[in-house]
Write a protein that holds these residues in place. Sequence first.
Motif, PDB file in Angstrom:
ATOM      1  N   ASP A 227       0.800  -1.221   0.000  1.00 34.26           N
ATOM      2  CA  ASP A 227       0.000   0.000   0.000  1.00 34.26           C
ATOM      3  C   ASP A 227       0.837   1.277   0.000  1.00 34.26           C
ATOM      4  O   ASP A 227       0.282   2.379   0.089  1.00 34.26           O
ATOM      5  N   LEU A 228       2.165   1.164  -0.100  1.00 40.50           N
ATOM      6  CA  LEU A 228       3.028   2.343  -0.139  1.00 40.50           C
ATOM      7  C   LEU A 228       3.818   2.379  -1.447  1.00 40.50           C
ATOM      8  O   LEU A 228       4.201   1.342  -1.984  1.00 40.50           O
ATOM      9  N   PRO A 229       4.104   3.579  -1.954  1.00 40.69           N
ATOM     10  CA  PRO A 229       4.732   3.695  -3.277  1.00 40.69           C
ATOM     11  C   PRO A 229       6.246   3.582  -3.270  1.00 40.69           C
ATOM     12  O   PRO A 229       6.926   3.885  -2.294  1.00 40.69           O
ATOM     13  N   VAL A 230       6.757   3.142  -4.412  1.00 41.20           N
ATOM     14  CA  VAL A 230       8.182   3.119  -4.723  1.00 41.20           C
ATOM     15  C   VAL A 230       8.418   4.039  -5.911  1.00 41.20           C
ATOM     16  O   VAL A 230       7.684   3.979  -6.905  1.00 41.20           O
ATOM     17  N   PHE A 231       9.429   4.909  -5.800  1.00 41.10           N
ATOM     18  CA  PHE A 231       9.827   5.795  -6.892  1.00 41.10           C
ATOM     19  C   PHE A 231      11.134   5.285  -7.500  1.00 41.10           C
ATOM     20  O   PHE A 231      11.879   4.522  -6.875  1.00 41.10           O
ATOM     21  N   PHE A 232      11.419   5.761  -8.706  1.00 40.93           N
ATOM     22  CA  PHE A 232      12.696   5.481  -9.353  1.00 40.93           C
ATOM     23  C   PHE A 232      13.188   6.773  -9.980  1.00 40.93           C
ATOM     24  O   PHE A 232      12.462   7.396 -10.758  1.00 40.93           O
ATOM     25  N   ARG A 233      14.398   7.196  -9.616  1.00 42.31           N
ATOM     26  CA  ARG A 233      14.971   8.387 -10.265  1.00 42.31           C
ATOM     27  C   ARG A 233      15.829   7.940 -11.437  1.00 42.31           C
ATOM     28  O   ARG A 233      16.686   7.062 -11.310  1.00 42.31           O
ATOM     29  N   THR A 234      15.595   8.552 -12.574  1.00 41.61           N
ATOM     30  CA  THR A 234      16.323   8.212 -13.781  1.00 41.61           C
ATOM     31  C   THR A 234      16.971   9.447 -14.382  1.00 41.61           C
ATOM     32  O   THR A 234      16.482  10.571 -14.215  1.00 41.61           O
ATOM     33  N   SER A 235      18.095   9.235 -15.052  1.00 41.15           N
ATOM     34  CA  SER A 235      18.642  10.254 -15.949  1.00 41.15           C
ATOM     35  C   SER A 235      18.065   9.977 -17.325  1.00 41.15           C
ATOM     36  O   SER A 235      18.411   8.984 -17.968  1.00 41.15           O
ATOM     37  N   ALA A 236      17.169  10.843 -17.761  1.00 43.65           N
ATOM     38  CA  ALA A 236      16.477  10.597 -19.024  1.00 43.65           C
ATOM     39  C   ALA A 236      17.414  10.655 -20.224  1.00 43.65           C
ATOM     40  O   ALA A 236      17.146  10.056 -21.265  1.00 43.65           O
ATOM     41  N   THR A 237      18.507  11.371 -20.076  1.00 46.16           N
ATOM     42  CA  THR A 237      19.561  11.396 -21.099  1.00 46.16           C
ATOM     43  C   THR A 237      20.879  11.668 -20.398  1.00 46.16           C
ATOM     44  O   THR A 237      20.903  12.330 -19.358  1.00 46.16           O
ATOM     45  N   ASP A 238      21.972  11.166 -20.961  1.00 48.92           N
ATOM     46  CA  ASP A 238      23.289  11.536 -20.442  1.00 48.92           C
ATOM     47  C   ASP A 238      23.938  12.591 -21.328  1.00 48.92           C
ATOM     48  O   ASP A 238      25.134  12.886 -21.191  1.00 48.92           O
ATOM     49  N   TRP A 239      23.154  13.147 -22.252  1.00 50.52           N
ATOM     50  CA  TRP A 239      23.551  14.268 -23.107  1.00 50.52           C
ATOM     51  C   TRP A 239      24.678  13.911 -24.083  1.00 50.52           C
ATOM     52  O   TRP A 239      25.287  14.802 -24.677  1.00 50.52           O
ATOM     53  N   LEU A 240      24.954  12.623 -24.274  1.00 53.23           N
ATOM     54  CA  LEU A 240      26.003  12.260 -25.224  1.00 53.23           C
ATOM     55  C   LEU A 240      25.515  12.394 -26.660  1.00 53.23           C
ATOM     56  O   LEU A 240      26.222  12.927 -27.523  1.00 53.23           O
ATOM     57  N   THR A 241      24.308  11.896 -26.926  1.00 50.51           N
ATOM     58  CA  THR A 241      23.813  11.963 -28.303  1.00 50.51           C
ATOM     59  C   THR A 241      23.491  13.397 -28.710  1.00 50.51           C
ATOM     60  O   THR A 241      23.415  13.697 -29.903  1.00 50.51           O
ATOM     61  N   GLU A 242      23.281  14.271 -27.734  1.00 49.84           N
ATOM     62  CA  GLU A 242      23.007  15.681 -28.047  1.00 49.84           C
ATOM     63  C   GLU A 242      24.283  16.454 -28.379  1.00 49.84           C
ATOM     64  O   GLU A 242      24.225  17.595 -28.834  1.00 49.84           O
ATOM     65  N   ASN A 243      25.436  15.831 -28.129  1.00 52.12           N
ATOM     66  CA  ASN A 243      26.715  16.500 -28.352  1.00 52.12           C
ATOM     67  C   ASN A 243      27.325  16.029 -29.668  1.00 52.12           C
ATOM     68  O   ASN A 243      27.781  14.887 -29.776  1.00 52.12           O
ATOM     69  N   PRO A 244      27.355  16.875 -30.682  1.00 49.88           N
ATOM     70  CA  PRO A 244      27.875  16.449 -31.997  1.00 49.88           C
ATOM     71  C   PRO A 244      29.360  16.099 -31.968  1.00 49.88           C
ATOM     72  O   PRO A 244      29.859  15.445 -32.892  1.00 49.88           O
ATOM     73  N   GLU A 245      30.059  16.512 -30.921  1.00 52.71           N
ATOM     74  CA  GLU A 245      31.492  16.248 -30.827  1.00 52.71           C
ATOM     75  C   GLU A 245      31.803  14.967 -30.054  1.00 52.71           C
ATOM     76  O   GLU A 245      32.968  14.588 -29.919  1.00 52.71           O
ATOM     77  N   ASP A 246      30.774  14.297 -29.527  1.00 54.55           N
ATOM     78  CA  ASP A 246      30.980  13.078 -28.756  1.00 54.55           C
ATOM     79  C   ASP A 246      30.450  11.891 -29.555  1.00 54.55           C
ATOM     80  O   ASP A 246      29.271  11.855 -29.914  1.00 54.55           O
ATOM     81  N   THR A 247      31.300  10.939 -29.840  1.00 54.46           N
ATOM     82  CA  THR A 247      30.912   9.807 -30.688  1.00 54.46           C
ATOM     83  C   THR A 247      30.445   8.598 -29.886  1.00 54.46           C
ATOM     84  O   THR A 247      30.067   7.585 -30.467  1.00 54.46           O
ATOM     85  N   ARG A 248      30.465   8.690 -28.560  1.00 51.66           N
ATOM     86  CA  ARG A 248      30.044   7.559 -27.738  1.00 51.66           C
ATOM     87  C   ARG A 248      28.529   7.343 -27.826  1.00 51.66           C
ATOM     88  O   ARG A 248      27.762   8.298 -27.970  1.00 51.66           O
ATOM     89  N   GLU A 249      28.137   6.083 -27.734  1.00 51.72           N
ATOM     90  CA  GLU A 249      26.719   5.764 -27.649  1.00 51.72           C
ATOM     91  C   GLU A 249      26.260   6.042 -26.224  1.00 51.72           C
ATOM     92  O   GLU A 249      26.913   5.642 -25.260  1.00 51.72           O
ATOM     93  N   GLY A 250      25.140   6.727 -26.084  1.00 46.80           N
ATOM     94  CA  GLY A 250      24.671   7.088 -24.753  1.00 46.80           C
ATOM     95  C   GLY A 250      23.260   6.624 -24.487  1.00 46.80           C
ATOM     96  O   GLY A 250      22.690   5.805 -25.213  1.00 46.80           O
ATOM     97  N   TRP A 251      22.695   7.161 -23.424  1.00 45.15           N
ATOM     98  CA  TRP A 251      21.327   6.868 -22.990  1.00 45.15           C
ATOM     99  C   TRP A 251      20.437   8.013 -23.443  1.00 45.15           C
ATOM    100  O   TRP A 251      20.809   9.177 -23.343  1.00 45.15           O
ATOM    101  N   THR A 252      19.233   7.701 -23.946  1.00 43.96           N
ATOM    102  CA  THR A 252      18.376   8.717 -24.552  1.00 43.96           C
ATOM    103  C   THR A 252      16.989   8.748 -23.919  1.00 43.96           C
ATOM    104  O   THR A 252      16.615   7.855 -23.149  1.00 43.96           O
ATOM    105  N   GLY A 253      16.233   9.770 -24.293  1.00 44.13           N
ATOM    106  CA  GLY A 253      14.850   9.865 -23.833  1.00 44.13           C
ATOM    107  C   GLY A 253      14.016   8.672 -24.263  1.00 44.13           C
ATOM    108  O   GLY A 253      13.141   8.212 -23.514  1.00 44.13           O
TER     109      GLY A 253
END
Length: 369
Positions: A227-253
């Motif tokens: 009867d009590l809630p559990v939350f989860f905090r997430t990083s929706a993006t690690d901003w790697l794919t948003e950076n044109p100078e970073d070629t690493r595969e990252g986490w996205t929305g």
Amino acid sequence: MSSLFTPFTLRSLQIPNRAWMSPMCMYSAAPEGEETGVPTDFHLTHLASRAAGGAGLVMAEATGVRPDGRISPWDLGLWNDRQQAAFTRITAAVKAHGAVPAIQLAHAGRKASVDKPWLSDRYLSGSEGGWQPVAPSAIAYDGLAVPHELTVEEIQQLVRDFADSARRALAAGFQVAEVHGAHGYLINSFLSPASNHRTDAYGGSFENRLRFALEVVDAVRAVWPEDLPVFFRTSATDWLTENPEDTREGWTGDDTVRLAKELQARGVDLLDVSTGGTVRDAKIVPGPNYQVPFATQARQATGIPTAAVGIITEPRQAEDIITSGQADAVFLGRELLRNPYWAQHAALALDAEPTWPDQYAYVVKRRKR
């Protein structure tokens, strides 16, 4: 009527409003000895004052599920009886002011064992009171130590550690447990392909990279009351794919949406949506609401309730986030450090009824005469 100051119900728990205190590390616990990781009078005052200030939910900072899970030697922990007993004072004080006490259970992973941020924020070696960090892969976070790559047996022990801390959190009086899966800490480093280079069941495919996070959620949900809630905090993006100078595969929305579906199926009641990485390196200039669209994306795609963060400072701004359906609640961080009574003042600004403690309300009402 103000949307920000309407109650929000998750399972059987009614949270009095949707203006919540975000978990913020204070680096104020004893770093060694019997009081290691034990909340102090500072933590009691810090958290209870925000409850008196009108926050509907007050979340204790990232709390290590074991000693090496702390970000710094001065972080809170919840792995022993002394820590658990000290937290009961805090939950009682938060409840006494009408707010819901919540706790963020965490392991800092490869970002652990660092100095206080206002001193140096650098890695602390064993001779300085620090320790070797752990991670899914032996890949150092920028400027920090190379972590120990966890074995499968060690990963399974960590799952049990999260569950044990959740049991202690419940016994201490907390009504919400949040699993910290963001900001490059341990769970998040399993999720992102940039930091997880494993080739076993905990790495490689998307499903394998989710495995540790889901096992932790299952373990916490198994010991947390239905009867009590559990939350989860997430990083929706690690901003790697948003950076044109970073070629690493990252986490996205889009990855976050897929994760949200899995979390929802396992009994997670709310997704606390932040982002990770370094916005500056991604050539992003943070502005008001800059992380809110990620909360909206997950909410609209899955139906899971979300809480938004990210330079939310004004009452009308927070109200609009809720009214427009961008998120179900807002977490305020630095603004509540500047003004512990932000929620009371916001209620007045939005023509809602403040919930001042009687000792304060008498003076406030008298002043209006």
